[in-house]
Write an enzyme that holds these catalytic residues in place. Structure first.
Site, mmCIF file in Angstrom:
data_model
loop_
_atom_site.group_PDB
_atom_site.id
_atom_site.type_symbol
_atom_site.label_atom_id
_atom_site.label_comp_id
_atom_site.label_asym_id
_atom_site.label_seq_id
_atom_site.Cartn_x
_atom_site.Cartn_y
_atom_site.Cartn_z
ATOM 1 N N HIS A 27 0.879 -1.183 0.106
ATOM 2 C CA HIS A 27 -0.032 0.142 -0.110
ATOM 3 C C HIS A 27 0.971 1.307 -0.129
ATOM 4 N N GLY A 59 -3.527 -3.045 -1.891
ATOM 5 C CA GLY A 59 -4.703 -3.800 -1.867
ATOM 6 C C GLY A 59 -5.999 -2.878 -2.242
ATOM 7 N N GLU A 165 -2.647 -12.474 6.368
ATOM 8 C CA GLU A 165 -2.445 -11.373 7.138
ATOM 9 C C GLU A 165 -3.479 -10.971 8.052
ATOM 10 N N TYR A 167 -6.856 -10.716 7.289
ATOM 11 C CA TYR A 167 -8.145 -9.794 6.561
ATOM 12 C C TYR A 167 -9.158 -11.023 6.326
ATOM 13 N N ARG A 176 -10.848 -18.911 15.701
ATOM 14 C CA ARG A 176 -10.665 -18.021 16.616
ATOM 15 C C ARG A 176 -11.667 -16.577 16.349
ATOM 16 N N ARG A 215 -3.102 -15.727 -2.011
ATOM 17 C CA ARG A 215 -2.249 -15.306 -1.117
ATOM 18 C C ARG A 215 -2.695 -16.161 0.337
ATOM 19 N N HIS A 253 -1.931 -9.332 11.063
ATOM 20 C CA HIS A 253 -1.281 -7.982 11.468
ATOM 21 C C HIS A 253 -1.188 -8.110 13.087
ATOM 22 N N ARG A 256 1.993 -11.110 17.629
ATOM 23 C CA ARG A 256 3.202 -10.499 18.191
ATOM 24 C C ARG A 256 4.452 -11.012 17.680
ATOM 25 N N GLN A 340 10.783 2.875 7.890
ATOM 26 C CA GLN A 340 10.727 4.030 8.462
ATOM 27 C C GLN A 340 9.817 4.974 7.286
ATOM 28 N N TRP A 578 7.557 -1.683 18.959
ATOM 29 C CA TRP A 578 7.119 -2.834 19.846
ATOM 30 C C TRP A 578 7.994 -4.075 19.796
ATOM 31 N N GLY A 649 22.446 16.281 9.911
ATOM 32 C CA GLY A 649 22.305 16.558 11.147
ATOM 33 C C GLY A 649 22.752 18.047 11.567
ATOM 34 N N ALA A 658 18.009 8.847 9.198
ATOM 35 C CA ALA A 658 18.661 8.630 8.050
ATOM 36 C C ALA A 658 17.759 9.016 6.778
HETATM 37 P P1 FAD Z 1 26.463 11.922 10.220
HETATM 38 O O1 FAD Z 1 26.100 10.418 9.844
HETATM 39 O O2 FAD Z 1 26.635 12.287 11.520
HETATM 40 O O3 FAD Z 1 27.984 12.214 9.037
HETATM 41 C C1 FAD Z 1 28.611 13.358 9.357
HETATM 42 C C2 FAD Z 1 29.889 13.039 8.909
HETATM 43 O O4 FAD Z 1 30.863 14.246 8.951
HETATM 44 C C3 FAD Z 1 30.808 11.992 9.724
HETATM 45 O O5 FAD Z 1 31.368 10.838 8.995
HETATM 46 C C4 FAD Z 1 31.813 12.888 10.325
HETATM 47 O O6 FAD Z 1 33.060 12.112 10.220
HETATM 48 C C5 FAD Z 1 31.884 14.208 9.173
HETATM 49 N N1 FAD Z 1 32.783 15.362 9.422
HETATM 50 C C6 FAD Z 1 32.207 16.056 10.422
HETATM 51 N N2 FAD Z 1 32.990 17.215 10.346
HETATM 52 C C7 FAD Z 1 33.978 17.104 9.473
HETATM 53 C C8 FAD Z 1 34.945 18.021 8.880
HETATM 54 N N3 FAD Z 1 35.221 19.225 9.338
HETATM 55 N N4 FAD Z 1 35.426 17.427 7.848
HETATM 56 C C9 FAD Z 1 35.343 16.023 7.355
HETATM 57 N N5 FAD Z 1 34.484 15.505 7.822
HETATM 58 C C10 FAD Z 1 33.776 15.931 8.546
HETATM 59 N N6 FAD Z 1 18.644 6.594 11.552
HETATM 60 C C11 FAD Z 1 17.735 5.947 11.057
HETATM 61 O O7 FAD Z 1 17.071 6.649 10.247
HETATM 62 N N7 FAD Z 1 17.419 4.821 11.353
HETATM 63 C C12 FAD Z 1 18.120 3.848 12.147
HETATM 64 O O8 FAD Z 1 17.807 2.687 12.580
HETATM 65 C C13 FAD Z 1 19.324 4.521 12.871
HETATM 66 N N8 FAD Z 1 19.899 3.783 13.902
HETATM 67 C C14 FAD Z 1 20.968 4.531 14.303
HETATM 68 C C15 FAD Z 1 21.739 3.705 15.305
HETATM 69 C C16 FAD Z 1 22.810 4.281 16.062
HETATM 70 C C17 FAD Z 1 23.547 3.511 16.862
HETATM 71 C C18 FAD Z 1 23.095 5.630 15.536
HETATM 72 C C19 FAD Z 1 24.318 6.214 16.401
HETATM 73 C C20 FAD Z 1 22.422 6.257 14.895
HETATM 74 C C21 FAD Z 1 21.243 5.704 14.032
HETATM 75 N N9 FAD Z 1 20.378 6.434 13.093
HETATM 76 C C22 FAD Z 1 19.291 5.823 12.576
HETATM 77 C C23 FAD Z 1 20.605 7.736 12.955
HETATM 78 C C24 FAD Z 1 21.362 8.183 11.586
HETATM 79 O O9 FAD Z 1 22.722 7.294 11.525
HETATM 80 C C25 FAD Z 1 21.615 9.433 11.393
HETATM 81 O O10 FAD Z 1 20.543 10.324 11.317
HETATM 82 C C26 FAD Z 1 22.318 9.824 10.049
HETATM 83 O O11 FAD Z 1 23.638 9.332 10.142
HETATM 84 C C27 FAD Z 1 22.656 11.610 10.036
HETATM 85 O O12 FAD Z 1 23.290 11.694 8.724
HETATM 86 P P2 FAD Z 1 24.118 12.870 8.468
HETATM 87 O O13 FAD Z 1 24.835 12.599 7.231
HETATM 88 O O14 FAD Z 1 23.708 14.231 8.671
HETATM 89 O O15 FAD Z 1 25.505 12.770 9.754
HETATM 90 P P1 NAP Z 2 16.523 10.831 20.882
HETATM 91 O O1 NAP Z 2 15.394 9.862 20.217
HETATM 92 O O2 NAP Z 2 16.091 12.290 20.772
HETATM 93 O O3 NAP Z 2 16.660 10.458 22.300
HETATM 94 C C1 NAP Z 2 17.388 11.166 23.247
HETATM 95 C C2 NAP Z 2 17.077 10.436 24.718
HETATM 96 O O4 NAP Z 2 17.990 11.097 25.720
HETATM 97 C C3 NAP Z 2 15.637 10.672 25.106
HETATM 98 O O5 NAP Z 2 15.393 9.597 25.693
HETATM 99 C C4 NAP Z 2 15.804 11.882 25.903
HETATM 100 O O6 NAP Z 2 14.766 11.578 26.944
HETATM 101 C C5 NAP Z 2 17.101 11.965 26.624
HETATM 102 N N1 NAP Z 2 17.738 13.108 26.940
HETATM 103 C C6 NAP Z 2 17.846 14.252 26.093
HETATM 104 N N2 NAP Z 2 18.294 15.380 26.709
HETATM 105 C C7 NAP Z 2 18.828 14.760 27.718
HETATM 106 C C8 NAP Z 2 19.855 15.546 28.809
HETATM 107 N N3 NAP Z 2 19.964 16.644 28.654
HETATM 108 N N4 NAP Z 2 20.013 14.496 29.857
HETATM 109 C C9 NAP Z 2 19.683 13.317 30.122
HETATM 110 N N5 NAP Z 2 18.779 12.861 28.916
HETATM 111 C C10 NAP Z 2 18.703 13.549 27.945
HETATM 112 O O7 NAP Z 2 18.229 10.926 20.263
HETATM 113 P P2 NAP Z 2 18.934 9.536 20.071
HETATM 114 O O8 NAP Z 2 18.644 8.411 20.603
HETATM 115 O O9 NAP Z 2 20.231 10.273 20.128
HETATM 116 O O10 NAP Z 2 18.913 9.312 18.460
HETATM 117 C C11 NAP Z 2 19.232 10.292 17.487
HETATM 118 C C12 NAP Z 2 18.382 10.178 16.325
HETATM 119 O O11 NAP Z 2 18.659 9.042 15.607
HETATM 120 C C13 NAP Z 2 17.087 10.103 16.648
HETATM 121 O O12 NAP Z 2 16.236 11.181 16.028
HETATM 122 C C14 NAP Z 2 16.325 8.809 16.285
HETATM 123 O O13 NAP Z 2 15.265 8.826 15.456
HETATM 124 C C15 NAP Z 2 17.502 8.379 15.249
HETATM 125 N N6 NAP Z 2 17.524 6.826 15.515
HETATM 126 C C16 NAP Z 2 16.714 6.065 15.075
HETATM 127 C C17 NAP Z 2 16.595 4.602 15.136
HETATM 128 C C18 NAP Z 2 15.547 3.838 14.586
HETATM 129 O O14 NAP Z 2 15.570 2.662 14.794
HETATM 130 N N7 NAP Z 2 14.589 4.341 14.031
HETATM 131 C C19 NAP Z 2 17.478 4.108 15.888
HETATM 132 C C20 NAP Z 2 18.490 4.858 16.460
HETATM 133 C C21 NAP Z 2 18.698 6.412 16.062
HETATM 134 P P3 NAP Z 2 14.306 12.235 28.347
HETATM 135 O O15 NAP Z 2 14.465 13.800 27.695
HETATM 136 O O16 NAP Z 2 13.045 12.086 28.895
HETATM 137 O O17 NAP Z 2 15.415 12.084 29.297
HETATM 138 FE FE1 SF4 Z 3 10.958 0.523 3.570
HETATM 139 FE FE2 SF4 Z 3 13.134 1.008 4.598
HETATM 140 FE FE3 SF4 Z 3 12.948 -0.945 2.832
HETATM 141 FE FE4 SF4 Z 3 12.843 1.765 2.341
HETATM 142 S S1 SF4 Z 3 14.595 0.463 3.250
HETATM 143 S S2 SF4 Z 3 11.675 0.021 1.463
HETATM 144 S S3 SF4 Z 3 11.751 2.422 3.862
HETATM 145 S S4 SF4 Z 3 11.794 -0.975 4.653
#
Ligand code: FAD
Ligand code: NAP
Ligand code: SF4
Length: 672
Positions: A27, A59, A165, A167, A176, A215, A253, A256, A340, A578, A649, A658
């Site tokens: 969908h 669908g 699924e 439906y 059930r 299906r 759907h 769990r 996502q 979940w 970022g 991402a």
């Molecule tokens: P970044 O990934 O932070 O990249 C910035 C880059 O800039 C770095 O490689 C750094 O070395 C480089 N840089 C900085 N300053 C300089 C400089 N002066 N010169 C040269 N290079 C420089 N997001 C999701 O959507 N789904 C997820 O499941 C997910 N899981 C995550 C799990 C973890 C553990 C973490 C840490 C993050 C996760 N994220 C996830 C978040 C996601 O990775 C970030 O939102 C994303 O990487 C941000 O992309 P960006 O390009 O803005 O920055």
């Molecule tokens: P986040 O999702 O914003 O979580 C930050 C956590 O830190 C919150 O639990 C917040 O809760 C706490 N916090 C914030 N300020 C604080 C402070 N000053 N002192 C103590 N606790 C504080 O950010 P993130 O976990 O760093 O993830 C970064 C981004 O990556 C997010 O936007 C997320 O969507 C993305 N990401 C996504 C996935 C995914 O699976 N989709 C996985 C990893 C990351 P309280 O303020 O209640 O304490």
């Molecule tokens: Fe959906 Fe993520 Fe696959 Fe793209 S990469 S089709 S958003 S599950």
């Protein structure tokens, strides 16, 4: 020939499909409005050009009662046909084939007109359905048949009857949800009469030269689901009734047990389809978490199925089949099963797209065209935002330099890829490595960009994608070496003790908890172990295929903390949150909200909740407290009079993910 099984044609009698790849039903949100069908046609046409053997639409309801949601897509009247003809013409013009999925939502309908075999509310919808009368059942069969006839008139190559699924059809089959005692309920034979009659009467109405995919729910994953002998009986009955192909359905759907998220091992349910091989003569399609050609080829080579269905992988890369056939798998933009931008959007009533491919479902709006004026452009930061921007700029013909201070591309994806169940993130990095090279981008790693050198190099455009810095916390003891950041854990691999408190329960806090409770990071790719952990009965000896879950003991004792009130993890994504919560619960992680942090010392972390103090006896604290934009370089360049574009970022860290980073990088690149 590359992937010879995958590219062997499939003869269905009246038609031969060019390969064994089905784009499964998804969908997208574009099905629901007549005004969106031009966009939907462009979306399907792009995938037909990519070489897929057969596609199935999202669908489409055969009646208003069968709607998934009010005013959802339906094909019930002759005047609905022209919009569907747009799709079939666009697909046929590209040499493709397409079936319409007929989906009656039954009690999953999110509206007050919903109907079901019995008046039993589902746990995932607020509406109690009306029980269909016997006449109502007959009318419903007629609705399916009329829908199939209209689909044929509109130029479709066939239909898929959605029988899984959870439906309507599934609701009739399972005791059930079917408590009737008429010709449509009671024993198993009467419960499965509805799908058999639908297929039989549809075949009568459409003739032999029209594909009917059924299906079939092969693994319900709910209490009181079907047992295996009933599933085999139904498969044989729908074959005899005239189905051309049987597609696999896994899990209602409301189940769990996760069925498609990234932590489900690749091809984690192909063994179910294999079990049905030999029971029917028509082709069987394997589904769920099949995303790369090697996996698809293995399923076919091991005779687990005759075709493979991939839905999200073709959202991620419409050219997947052509790239596989040409032996260019390294250029496939792999679906990482994050949900996502696809399923999460659909659940929020937003148009679907794809995290790794923001053009998905936006083909007419986000166009990547050759640049009018070719420029020299530098992108600083090779995280998701920078990689997407630089590769798209290269595709458009610009001369592009991509600089990162790290030794490898990927930014934070290099942390994410280490989380158990996020192994697919390696694929995104592999894809970008090859794509950047293909587009001739000059990638300079191990170089920290600075204002002086950038000015000296005199670029036409400067893109800043420098990402974030992790937020730090401040309380007595927070400067202790035993208080670590997630980067210390995931990048520097600092030793972490047996008892750990995690400050911050956002996406990264949950991921770090999953990393720390797991003994071996690669364990999530082991299907037998995964099914044991989630309570899936691979012998299918139990109804619904369930058995008690047996999570392995955690590697560490973890406390996951947040300051805000309520349940940690409530803000995680809809379709995956979940799963993360259930995983950590199975590992006995203590999740605490409304926490005040007081100090850290040799006793542990001193906290209070609603005024009550306690000490968590932890060896280490890992801070996952969110992120701040890293704009240092951007600010310096602006101060020096250089115009910059800031993405990812570095632009905004709040709610950064991402999906936003890649979309923003791609959009900017399409405009420069
Ligand atoms: P970044 O990934 O932070 O990249 C910035 C880059 O800039 C770095 O490689 C750094 O070395 C480089 N840089 C900085 N300053 C300089 C400089 N002066 N010169 C040269 N290079 C420089 N997001 C999701 O959507 N789904 C997820 O499941 C997910 N899981 C995550 C799990 C973890 C553990 C973490 C840490 C993050 C996760 N994220 C996830 C978040 C996601 O990775 C970030 O939102 C994303 O990487 C941000 O992309 P960006 O390009 O803005 O920055
Ligand atoms: P986040 O999702 O914003 O979580 C930050 C956590 O830190 C919150 O639990 C917040 O809760 C706490 N916090 C914030 N300020 C604080 C402070 N000053 N002192 C103590 N606790 C504080 O950010 P993130 O976990 O760093 O993830 C970064 C981004 O990556 C997010 O936007 C997320 O969507 C993305 N990401 C996504 C996935 C995914 O699976 N989709 C996985 C990893 C990351 P309280 O303020 O209640 O304490
Ligand atoms: Fe959906 Fe993520 Fe696959 Fe793209 S990469 S089709 S958003 S599950």
């Amino acid at each position: 020939m590359n992937f010879p099984k995958l590219f062997t044609p499939l003869d269905l009698g009246h038609v031969t499909l060019p390969n064994r790849i089905l784009m499964g039903s998804m969908h997208t949100g574009l099905e629901d409005k007549a005004g969106d069908y031009d966009k939907l046609a462009a979306y399907f046409a792009e995938r037909a050009r990519g070489g897929v053997g057969l596609m199935v639409t999202g669908g489409i309801a055969p009646s208003i009662q069968g709607w998934l949601k009010p005013f959802g897509g339906r094909l019930t009247m002759p005047w609905h046909k022209p919009r569907h003809r747009k799709l079939t013409r666009a697909v046929h013009a590209e040499g493709g084939r397409i079936c319409l999925q007929i989906l009656h939502a039954g009690r999953y309908g999110y509206h007050p007109l919903s109907v079901a075999p019995s008046s039993i509310k589902s746990p995932i919808t607020p509406f109690t359905p009306r029980a269909l009368s016997s006449q109502g059942v007959e009318r419903t069969i007629g609705d399916f048949v009329r829908c199939a006839r209209l689909a044929r008139d509109a130029g479709y190559d066939g239909v898929e009857v959605m029988g899984s699924e959870g439906y309507l059809i599934n609701q009739f089959i399972a005791a059930r949800t079917n408590q009737r005692n008429d010709a449509w309920g009671g024993d198993a034979t009467r419960r499965m009469r509805l799908p058999v009659e639908i297929v039989r009467r549809t075949r009568e109405a459409v003739g032999r030269d029209f594909i009917i995919i059924y299906r079939l729910s092969m693994l319900d994953l709910i209490e009181g689901g079907q047992d295996w002998s009933e599933i085999v009986t139904l498969a044989r009955a729908v074959e005899a009734a005239g189905a051309s192909i049987i597609n696999t359905g896994i899990g209602w759907h409301e189940a769990r047990v996760p069925t498609i998220v990234t932590s489900v091992p690749r091809a984690g349910f192909a063994w179910v389809t294999k079990k049905l091989k030999g029971e029917v003569a028509i082709p069987l399609i394997a589904t769920n978490r099949i995303n790369m050609p090697e996996v698809a080829e293995r399923i076919l080579a091991d005779a687990e199925a005759d075709m493979v269905s991939m839905a999200r992988p073709l959202l991620a890369d419409p050219q997947w089949p052509n790239k596989a056939r040409a032996g260019r798998s390294e250029l496939i933009n792999t679906c990482i099963a994050c949900n996502q931008a696809c399923l999460d959007h659909v659940f929020q009533n937003r148009r679907a797209s794809c995290l790794v491919n923001p053009r998905a479902c936006h083909e007419t709006e986000l166009k990547i065209e050759p640049a009018g004026v070719r420029k020299r452009i530098v992108v600083i930061g090779a995280g998701p935002a920078g990689m997407a921007c630089a590769s798209t700029l290269g595709q458009r013909g610009h001369t592009v330099t991509l600089i990162d201070r790290a030794a490898e591309i990927g930014g934070q994806f290099n942390y994410a890829k280490q989380i158990p169940g996020k192994e697919e993130f390696h694929e995104t990095l592999r894809y970008f490595r090859h794509r950047l090279s293909e587009q001739g981008v000059d990638v300079q790693l191990g170089r920290t960009a600075d204002t002086a050198s950038l000015r000296a190099e005199g670029y036409d455009e400067v893109v800043i994608a420098t990402g974030i810095t992790p937020r730090t916390v401040s309380f007595p003891g927070s400067d202790d070496p035993r208080v670590l950041s997630y980067i210390d854990v995931l990048a520097r691999h600092c030793r972490v003790g047996a008892n750990v408190a995690i400050i911050g329960a956002g996406g990264i806090g949950f991921d770090v908890a999953e990393y720390l409770v797991e003994h071996e990071p690669s364990s999530t790719t082991d299907i037998a172990r995964w099914t044991r952990e989630w309570g899936v009965d691979m012998q299918l000896a139990q109804r619904g295929g369930l058995q008690p879950a047996q999570p392995e003991p955690p590697a560490r004792k973890i406390w996951l903390l947040q300051r805000s009130e309520g349940r940690p993890g409530a803000r995680l994504n809809k379709t995956t949150g979940w799963v993360h919560r259930a995983t950590l619960k199975g590992k006995h992680v203590q999740m605490l909200g409304h926490v005040v942090y007081h100090r850290f010392d040799d006793q542990g972390l001193h906290i209070s909740i609603d005024g009550a103090s306690q000490v968590l006896p932890v060896d280490h604290v890992v801070v996952c407290a969110g992120q701040e934009p890293d704009r240092q370089l951007a600010d310096e360049l602006v101060a020096a009079g250089v115009k910059v574009h800031v993405i990812g970022g570095a632009d905004l860290a709040t709610e950064l993910d991402a999906k936003r980073a890649i979309a923003q990088g791609t959009r900017l690149a399409s405009e420069l």
